[in-house]
Design an enzyme around this catalytic site. Structure first.
Site, PDB file in Angstrom:
ATOM      1  N   SER A  75      -0.548   8.217  -4.807  1.00  0.00           N
ATOM      2  CA  SER A  75      -1.605   7.205  -4.866  1.00  0.00           C
ATOM      3  C   SER A  75      -2.638   7.379  -3.765  1.00  0.00           C
ATOM      4  O   SER A  75      -3.687   6.725  -3.799  1.00  0.00           O
ATOM      5  CB  SER A  75      -0.995   5.798  -4.777  1.00  0.00           C
ATOM      6  OG  SER A  75      -0.399   5.586  -3.526  1.00  0.00           O
ATOM      7  N   LYS A 105      -1.870  -3.846  -2.433  1.00  0.00           N
ATOM      8  CA  LYS A 105      -2.715  -2.963  -1.630  1.00  0.00           C
ATOM      9  C   LYS A 105      -4.039  -3.640  -1.285  1.00  0.00           C
ATOM     10  O   LYS A 105      -4.492  -3.605  -0.135  1.00  0.00           O
ATOM     11  CB  LYS A 105      -2.960  -1.656  -2.384  1.00  0.00           C
ATOM     12  CG  LYS A 105      -1.725  -0.778  -2.514  1.00  0.00           C
ATOM     13  CD  LYS A 105      -2.000   0.449  -3.368  1.00  0.00           C
ATOM     14  CE  LYS A 105      -0.750   1.329  -3.459  1.00  0.00           C
ATOM     15  NZ  LYS A 105      -0.980   2.518  -4.311  1.00  0.00           N
TER      16      LYS A 105
END
Length: 800
Positions: A646, A689
């Site tokens: 990611s 996030k």
């Protein structure tokens, strides 16, 4: 390239409008009988429970958090409520092989009746036998037998005595038996007087004594035979009296159970045993049968289905070998272990016989040999009660070996997907015995119809947890939270454990405020409190960043440096944490060094991401030439393993910044993976996030246009918290969705990335032109270094 606009509030959160919910409180909603959105699971379970073929047992697999056991049990109980109750099973004494108790199969409820009938019979033995042996008839007949045999014994001795007296010899009884001695005038001669008798007189006496001694010996030898005959007569008398006393009860037993041939046969064996052991039944001095002897006539009701309605559904929470197949208990008597048929205990397989047995896959695999024992029963179709010590020959002592019981059962294993796939791969028997895979859905479609069903599920959970009814606002907030837990605006989580916990806590907070209804405020309070209780590590992480211990910039620009985002999970809590990625670039042989991998802190997926980004750079900026680049990438201030791809978009941006010598904005954090064509791909934990970087920016001071770059394909997964939505609405925080590396570069640098022209060249002053020109410079330096007159020294960081 078109201008990239930040996402709006409606794009980063999907509300559940209260007007969609056609009720005031959940009190008016009907309970939900079946799990929401689990049609595939229900079809598989219907098939698995309907089919009778061997091996079609079920494995229900699904994620943790779903109350799989309760859902399976509810389904089975609804399916079996109208099924006939299975048979009772009993163990009785085997009179021909005492160490091998016999199993009897009876209709449901007959086991109790048989046990009571034989208990009544034992009571007849206990009282009736004693009464018979104390009766006048028995005493009279016993005295007659004893008198007769005493008379027969005395008659023979009397005849010998008369013959002896006629010959002048006395028959004297002594403690050691009988002896003969000469008489004179009715008195026994002493040895001195006997020696004075004439020789012929002594010879006559001795000859007569020898003759009488022989007769006496013959008569004495008849005594054991007489006693044996007397014992036979006494035994016959005892048997006659016992049969007289118990004939009625035995006859009643046989008549009552005439429809069960196995029971009538067992009653016949009881009658034979009673007759054979009449003396034992009499006991000492006619006190009646000892309890140890009566144990053999008792029934061990192993499985009692008298009160069972429908087929049994059994969940065994401790699936050991003994708890599955049963056990034989022992008692200490006179320093030795003792057991009998009454000490045989049923296992879960016995209790579930004719129905369903639910087992937790992880638990049965964790207990020694329990899994092998279950497979042996399913293969053989019989339950054999035997200890592990005997199964594996660890002991040599004798014990009971009960007759095997045939089994007809469906076993439902409940476990995680990983266990299912491991068993299917490594255990060759598994797929032969568990042919039906019933898979729980992790997430449920969030449609209007499913939303109402989910509301009914919440109403059911509220009733199960004794929470107050929920109003529409509380249900709407819980549905939104279910989407957040599913990480998808179009889905709802199937994790009913978490929803039950949140609902229970919301009910608690409603109670503290004396509210009879749970509202959205109570639900939000429950969510916030749960996060607060588990938030210590998140606060420590924020503190480290706030104090500068962990360096994260949220303003300004920096060269070859970018804020990446990762997710940390501790128990049920997940939170996002930004990390700084830096890069270096210089001329070289086309190698991108992943420092995490070099020091064995990088996982394989992360290493794959670095290789992908290096190939993207080569194909995009040096499609027809060798990539002359020596670069490095690193997560700064990370001291544990780094895995996942990611961060590959952030790493690409940092590396391109290093090559182009163009700084990147530090007001942004970046997440997303890329493919070899520079397209940005979705990643997990997107909400955590975003919120992690938001918290860092908020802690650093007033929000002023900071934001996060996320993959375009992650937009439908956004369900961010209220504080982030408020900042987005006020234009103080931005969330951008990007589809390509170029779009991310445009936002981070403020430059136009540039598209290649017909000749493959990027436009002047574009960011990509800077990258391409710098790589050409690297190539010239590399060629000059490799030329005959160039500097080809090692030690400049290049590998030879």
């Amino acid at each position: 390239m078109k201008d990239i606009q930040p996402l709006g509030v409606n794009q980063i959160y999907r509300r559940c409008p209260e007007e969609q919910l056609d009720f005031e409180t959940t009190e008016s909603l009907q309970p939900l009988d079946e799990p929401v959105g689990q049609s595939r699971l229900l079809k598989a379970m219907q098939f698995g429970t309907d089919i009778d073929n061997h091996g079609f047992n079920l494995f229900v697999l699904g994620p943790r958090g779903v109350d799989r056991h309760a859902l399976v049990r509810d389904f089975l109980e609804r399916r079996t409520v109208h099924a006939p109750a299975p048979a009772d099973w009993c163990y009785v004494h085997n009179f021909s092989e005492p160490n091998a108790p016999r199993a009897l199969r009876l209709k449901a409820g007959d086991g109790r009746r048989l046990r009571k009938d034989l208990e009544d019979f034992i009571e007849e033995l206990r009282t009736g036998v004693a009464a018979v042996f104390e009766s006048e008839e028995y005493q009279s007949r016993m005295q007659d037998i004893q008198g007769e045999f005493e008379q027969r014994q005395q008659k023979g001795l009397s005849d010998i005595g008369e013959q002896a007296r006629a010959a002048g010899i006395a028959l004297i009884s002594t403690p050691g038996g009988y002896t003969l001695a000469p008489l004179r005038d009715g008195e026994v001669l002493d040895p001195e007087e006997y020696e004075k008798l004439p020789e012929d007189e002594r010879q006559r006496i001795e000859a007569k004594v020898a003759e009488l001694q022989k007769k006496l010996q013959q008569e004495v030898q008849r005594v054991p035979a007489l006693r044996k005959e007397m014992r036979r007569r006494v035994r016959e008398l005892n048997e006659e009296m016992i049969l007289f006393a118990l004939g009625g009860p035995i006859r009643e037993l046989k008549e009552h159970w005439s429809h069960e041939p196995d029971i009538t046969a067992h009653v016949d064996r009881i009658r034979e045993d009673v007759v054979e052991n009449a003396e034992a039944l009499r006991g000492r001095r006619g006190s009646g049968p000892p309890e140890e002897f009566l144990e053999r006539f008792r029934v061990n009701l192993l499985v009692d289905n008298a009160e069972t309605r429908g087929a049994p559904v059994i969940y065994e929470d401790l699936p050991t070998h003994n708890h599955l197949v049963g056990r034989i208990e022992h008692q200490m008597r006179d320093g030795a272990l003792y057991t009998n048929v009454s000490m045989i205990r049923a296992g879960a397989l016995h209790r579930a016989n004719g129905g369903y047995l639910i087992l937790d896959a992880r638990r049965i695999l964790s207990h020694p040999m329990a899994w092998e024992s279950l497979k042996r029963v399913l293969y053989s179709g019989n339950i054999r009660i035997e200890s592990l010590e005997r199964v594996y020959g660890l002991v040599g002592t004798t014990s009971l070996q009960p007759e095997n019981i045939p089994v007809s059962i469906k076993v439902i294993l409940v476990g995680e997907r990983r266990l299912y796939y491991l068993l299917a791969h490594y255990d060759p028997d598994f797929l032969d015995l568990f042919k039906v895979e019933a898979d729980f859905a992790d997430r449920i479609e969030r449609s209007d119809d499913q939303t109402m069903k989910y509301a009914r599920m919440l109403a059911t959970l509220a009733r199960q947890t004794d929470a107050p009814p929920l109003d529409r606002s509380a249900v709407a907030r819980l549905i939104e939270h279910a989407s957040r837990l599913a990480d998808d605006q179009q889905k709802l989580t199937a994790n009913d454990r978490v929803m039950r916990d949140v609902l229970t806590e919301a009910g608690y907070w409603a109670g503290t405020l004396d509210s009879d209804i749970v509202t959205a405020e109570h639900v939000q309070r429950a969510i916030d409190e749960r996060n607060e209780r588990a938030g210590r590590l998140r606060e420590v992480s924020l503190e480290q960043i706030g104090r500068g211990t962990v360096m994260i910039s949220t303003s300004g620009t920096s060269l070859a440096q970018v804020n990446a985002l990762s997710v940390i999970q501790v128990g049920d809590l997940r939170f996002g944490r930004p990390s700084r990625i830096t890069a270096t670039a210089r001329p070289g042989n086309g190698q991108v060094v992943d420092i995490e991998r070099e020091v064995k802190l990088g996982g394989p997926i992360h290493s794959k991401g670095v290789l992908i980004l290096s190939r993207f750079i080569a194909s995009c900026y040096a499609p027809g030439n060798e990539l002359s680049l020596s670069a490095s990438l690193v997560f700064e201030q990370t001291y544990g393993e780094v895995d996942g791809d990611s961060a590959s978009l952030a790493e690409t941006c940092a590396l391109l910044s290093a090559i182009a010598e163009t700084p990147l904005s530090q007001a942004f954090a970046v997440t997303g993976s890329i493919n070899q064509h520079g397209q940005v791909q979705a990643v997990g934990g997107i909400n955590e996030k975003i919120e992690g970087f938001f918290d860092v920016c908020q802690q650093a001071g007033e929000l002023d246009g900071q934001g996060v770059l996320v993959p375009n394909t992650n937009v439908e997964h956004l369900m961010v918290k209220a504080e982030v939505r408020a900042a987005v609405a006020e234009d103080r925080f931005h969330i951008y969705s990007v589809a390509t590396v170029d779009e991310a570069i445009a936002l981070l640098t403020g430059l136009t990335p540039g598209e290649p022209g017909k000749e493959g060249r990027f436009p002047e002053n574009s960011f990509n032109r800077r990258v391409a020109d710098r790589l050409k410079t690297f190539a010239r330096i590399a060629r000059k270094t490799r030329s005959p007159g160039g500097n080809n020294r090692k030690g400049n960081g290049e590998k030879s």
